[in-house]
Enzyme design. Sequence first.
Site, short mmCIF file in Angstrom:
data_model
loop_
_atom_site.label_atom_id
_atom_site.label_comp_id
_atom_site.label_asym_id
_atom_site.label_seq_id
_atom_site.Cartn_x
_atom_site.Cartn_y
_atom_site.Cartn_z
N ALA A 416 -0.29 -17.89 -27.67
CA ALA A 416 0.87 -17.27 -27.50
C ALA A 416 0.72 -15.87 -26.78
O ALA A 416 -0.45 -15.05 -26.92
CB ALA A 416 2.01 -16.35 -28.38
N GLU A 418 2.40 -11.93 -25.43
CA GLU A 418 3.41 -10.65 -25.57
C GLU A 418 4.46 -10.66 -24.41
O GLU A 418 4.86 -9.14 -24.53
CB GLU A 418 3.04 -10.01 -26.69
CG GLU A 418 1.74 -9.13 -26.29
CD GLU A 418 0.31 -9.57 -25.38
OE1 GLU A 418 -0.25 -9.76 -26.14
OE2 GLU A 418 -0.53 -7.81 -25.48
N HIS A 451 2.47 -11.77 -35.01
CA HIS A 451 1.77 -11.60 -33.90
C HIS A 451 3.00 -10.59 -32.59
O HIS A 451 2.55 -9.13 -32.74
CB HIS A 451 1.35 -12.07 -33.81
CG HIS A 451 -0.69 -11.72 -32.78
ND1 HIS A 451 -1.70 -10.89 -33.49
CD2 HIS A 451 -0.88 -11.03 -32.05
CE1 HIS A 451 -2.36 -10.82 -33.01
NE2 HIS A 451 -1.76 -10.95 -31.72
N GLU A 452 3.36 -11.11 -32.47
CA GLU A 452 3.37 -10.74 -30.52
C GLU A 452 4.70 -10.12 -30.37
O GLU A 452 4.97 -9.38 -29.88
CB GLU A 452 4.22 -12.06 -30.18
CG GLU A 452 3.50 -13.84 -29.80
CD GLU A 452 1.50 -13.12 -29.47
OE1 GLU A 452 1.88 -12.25 -28.54
OE2 GLU A 452 1.06 -13.53 -30.02
N HIS A 455 3.17 -6.76 -30.76
CA HIS A 455 3.18 -5.77 -29.36
C HIS A 455 3.59 -5.96 -28.63
O HIS A 455 3.75 -4.95 -28.26
CB HIS A 455 2.57 -6.91 -29.04
CG HIS A 455 1.00 -7.57 -29.27
ND1 HIS A 455 -0.22 -7.10 -29.63
CD2 HIS A 455 0.29 -9.18 -29.68
CE1 HIS A 455 -1.47 -7.82 -29.37
NE2 HIS A 455 -1.09 -8.80 -29.34
N GLU A 474 -5.03 -5.84 -30.26
CA GLU A 474 -5.28 -7.15 -30.98
C GLU A 474 -5.65 -6.92 -32.31
O GLU A 474 -4.75 -7.53 -33.38
CB GLU A 474 -6.04 -7.63 -30.15
CG GLU A 474 -5.65 -8.25 -28.64
CD GLU A 474 -5.06 -9.44 -28.95
OE1 GLU A 474 -4.26 -9.47 -29.97
OE2 GLU A 474 -4.35 -8.75 -27.70
#
Length: 1035
Positions: A416, A418, A451-452, A455, A474
Site C-alpha cells: 500500500a 499512504e 500502517h497507512e 502515515h 516507517e
Amino acid sequence: MALEEKREKRPPVTPMMIEEEAALRNGSRGLPPGPWAEAAGPRPRTTERHIAVHKRLVLGFAVSILALLAVTMIAVLLSVRFEECGAAADGPPRAGGNGSLSGVARQPHGAGQPPGRPEEDARGGEAAEEEEEEEEEWQRRRELPPWARPRLPRHLRPLHYNLMLTAFMENFTFSGEVNVQLEVRNASRYIVLHAHRMHIEAVRVAEDKLAGGVRVARTFFYPQTQVFVVVLNRSLEVQRSYNLKIIYNALIENELLGFFRSSYVLHGERRFLGVTQFSPTHARKAFPCFDEPIYKATFKISIRHQATYLSLSNMPVETSVFEEDGWVTDHFSQTPLMSTYYLAWAVCNFTYRETVTKSGVVVRLYARPDAIRRGSGDYALNITRRLIEFYEDYFKVPYSLPKLDLLAVPKHPYAAMENWGLSVFVEQRILLDPSISSILYLLDVTMVIVHELCHQWFGDLVTPVWWEDVWLKEGFAHYFEFVGTDYLYPGWNMEKQRFLTDVLHEVMLLDGLASSHPVSQEVQQASDIDRVFDWIAYKKGAALIRMLAGFMGHSVFQMGLQDYLTIHKYGNAARNDLWNTLSKALKRVGKSVNIQEVMDQWTLQMGYPVITILGNETTDNIIVISQERFVYDSDTKPKDPARGDTSYLWQIPLTIAVGNTSHISSEAIIWVSNKSEHHRIPALEEASWLLGNINQTGYFRVNYDIRNWKLLINQLTRNHEVISVSNRAGLIDDAFNLARAGYLPQNIPLEIMRYLSEEKDFLPWHAASRALYPLDKLLDRTENYNIFNEYILRQVASMYLKLGWPTNNLNKSLVQASYQHEELRREVIMLACSFGNKHCHQQAATLISDWISSNRNRIPLNVRDIVYCTGVSLMDEDVWEFIWMKFHSTTAVSEKKILLEALTCSDDRNLLNRLLNLSLNSEVVLDQDAIDVIIHVARNPHGRDLAWKFFREKWKILNARYGEALFMNSKLVSGVTEFLNTEGELRELKNFIKSYEGGAAVSFSRAVETVEANVRWQRLYKEELFQWLRKSLTQ
Ligand SMILES: [Zn+2]
C-alpha cells in the site's frame, strides 16, 4: 580570457552533448584539476604561464575564425534544430519508450495545448556561446553546475502548483500543464526541477501576469539527476515570486511507478485504470516538480478524462465541468502544504462504499464494482473509520483533510501507499471476504490499514526532511500497526506479544549480519533512496521506537508525540526534532535522559549488542555485565579478542530481574554503557536465576553463563508461568540464535524447547517455530535429517493431540475471542504436518480428498494453507492439477494467494519447474506474486536448486522487472539464497555475482555473508547438534 577559454572547447553543442560532457566532468570529480583548470585559477601567473597563454592566443585566433564559420552555419540550421529540440530534450533513451512518446507528442490531442514552442525560438547564435560561458564559469568555480548536483539547488522554492492533466485512457498517454509559483531565495538564471521520461512542449517564465515574461535562453534535460533545466536570459530576483509554466506529455506507463496503468476483467471484458505511485522519487515521471520532501507546497489539481471514468486525487472534487464530446474535467480543492511523494491521483471506473467518522471525515473505499457489490471492502472501511477516531484521540491532532479514500488496485509495487487522502492498496491487502479468510489474512489486512493511516500523521502531516530519516516515518507506522490493532482487538496483545516474533526476532536475524547497515543511512543519489526502504528501516525502526517508549514510559511517550505532531504539522522534521521534543516531555515529568545521545548510538550504528550477564562467583551480589556486537559469522568478528571491537558500544536500558522457583523480583533498569560493568543486585540465593531484558522491550540479545541457562530451563520445565510470556518467547529466540552464531552450545535451545509440551500460550510456540525454521533449512538436505525431525515431532506430539483440529469455520465474534487459541492450534498443526506427523498427514489428505470428490471446500479457513500444501506434497499429480485449476477459477484474492503458494510444496521436480516457468507469465501470475512463487520453491528442499538455477538464468528479466521497485529485488535475492548452505552453492553464488550485470549489490553482499555463515555452521556445529540429538532420542 574568455576568448582563450572558449578556444579550448568544442564548437557549439546540442543539449545531449552538454549532458555527456557534464557526465564526464561529474565522473572525474575528485581527480586533481587538469592543466586547463589550473590556468583558469586565480593564482598569480608565472612567466611560463604567460608564454603558454600567448601561444594559446595565436592558436585561438585561428580557431575563432573556424568557430565563426560554424556559428553562421548553425544560425542557418537553427530552424531545423528547433523543430527537433523537443525530441532532443526527451528523457534518457529507453526501449520502447521514447520513440512512441515523441510520436505521441506530435499528435494533436485536442487537449488545448498551444502549438507554440518555447521562447528560445527567438534566440540567436549567441546561445551557443552562452552555454560555453556557463560551462566554463562552473569549471572556473570548481563547482558542479546546479543541475549536476545530487540534490536540487536551494535557490528556488515552489509555493504552489496548478496542475491540469488530461488522461487519454484509449492510448495510455496523458498531457499536462503545470504552473508553479516560485519564490526566489538567491538570484539565479537557472530553474532546475525534476522531470523524467516526459516530452516537454513549451516552457514560459513570468514575473507575474502583468509584468510579462522572462525570456528563456534554452532548456535541457539532465538525465543523470533526472532534472529539467530552464536557463533564463536574466537572473530571477531575490524575494520575488515567478510563475513557471510547463506544457508536457508522457505515457501512462505499463510498469508500477509514476502514473501507471493496471487492468482487471469485469463481465469478460478487460477494463483499465490509471493510478500513481510517487514515493519516493517518481512524481517527476508524472509532472515537472521539486521532487524532494522538503519542498512542501500547495497543489491544485484538475483532471480531464472521458466521462465513462471517474477521477480521484488527494482532495475532494470541487467542481466538475462536462463537455459535449463526452469529456469531463474534475477540479479538486487545493491541498494543504505537502510534499510531492504522497500526492496522488487515479482515473478508473470503480464504485465505492462510504462511511463518516465522528469528526465528519468522509471515508470511501473504491474498488472494482464486483468486489464492492460482494462487500469485500466493508471490513476495511469499517476499521478505517474506527482507526481515524483512534489516531485523532491518541495524537490529539485531528485528521487534516475533509476525506480519505482507500483505493484497492489489482496491481501495485507495494502492499500500500499512504498518499494523503487517497491511499492506494493492492487488493490482497485490503479486500477481505469474511466467509473465506483466515485470521492471519485478516490480521495482514488490518495491519496494513493501520500502517497507512498512521502515515496520514507520521509522514504526510509531518514529513521527514530527507530520506535518511525514512525509518522514522516507517518505523512509527510499523510500530503503530501493533498499537492500532490492539485498539481494534484489545485481547490480542499485539504490541506486547506478536511484535516480538513478527518484528523484533525477524529483524535481529538481518541486523546480526556484519553487512547490515545503520537504520539511518546517508542518502545522496536517487538510487540510494530505494536502498533505504528495507526491513532494517521498517522493523529495526519500529523495535527502537518500542524500546524508547518502554524506557520513557508509554504515557510520557504519547505526550511527546502529541507535542511533536503539533509543533511540526504541515512541515518537515528530522530525527533530532523528535528526540528534543521527547526529551522535553521526559523533563516535564522530572526525568532527565538525553534521548538524542542514547538514540544516536542505536540509529547511527549498525547491528545490536549481545549482553552477557555473569553471576560473579567470588563476590556475593555482584554481577558482571558486558556488551559486544552480535554477529552470526564469527569469522567477521574482531580477530583480536583482547583488543575487542571497541568501536561498537551502546547505551543499553537493561532491565533485570532475579527469580527463584516461584517468584520473580520486580525489574530494575540499569543503563549499561561500557564494555563491561559491575553491578550490585539483591542477594542471590543458591537456586535463583537472573533474567535480563524483561518482556523483551530492548533491542538486544542476552546471554548468561551455562549455570544460569540451566536454571532457567529448569524453571521453564517446573513452572514456566513464573517467567512472562514475552520472556519465554525471548529466551527461545535468543537461545536459538546465540547457538547458531556460536555463542552457546547447540543443545541449549533444544533443551529449552522441551518445556513447550506444557506451553498453552501462542507466542512461545510461534517463537520456537520461527527459530526452528532456519535450523530446519540448514538440515533439510542432510543425511541425518530424520533425527532432527524425530526430535521436533516428539516435542510437538502431545500438544498436537491436546488441541486437535478446528472443526467449524470461524465467525466474526469467534475471531475476537479465540485468536490466541486458534493461532496456537494453527502453529502446532503446521509444525506437526511439516515435520511429518502421521495423523496430521492423514487428516490433510482426507480433507483434500473430500474437497475433490464433493467439490465442496469444507477445510477450516485457518488451516487451509497448511492442508493445501501438505496435500500437494504428499498426494499425486492430480491434486496439483486440481489446486492449479482452483487457483485459476477463484476470484477471492486471499484464496488465490494460498492456492498459488501450495503449488510450490510439491516433491515433483517437473511440476516445480513448470511452475517456475509459468511464474513469469503476467497473464497467469501477478507480477508481485511471481517473487513469492520463486521464493517458496526455494524453501522446498526438493526445489531449492531449481529455484536457484532459475533465478540465475532469469536474472536479467527479473532485475529489469523488479529492479526499480524497492523491496522486491532484495526480497527475491535473499529469499532464493538464504538457505543455500553447501560449499558448492557458495561457489556458485560468488561466481554468479562476478558475472552478473549490475543491480542489487547490497542484497548480494548480504547473501554471500548469509551463505558463508550457513556453510560455516555446517562445518562447525552440525555434528555437535546431531550427536546431542542422537543421545537425547535414546534416553
Ligand atoms: Zn509505510
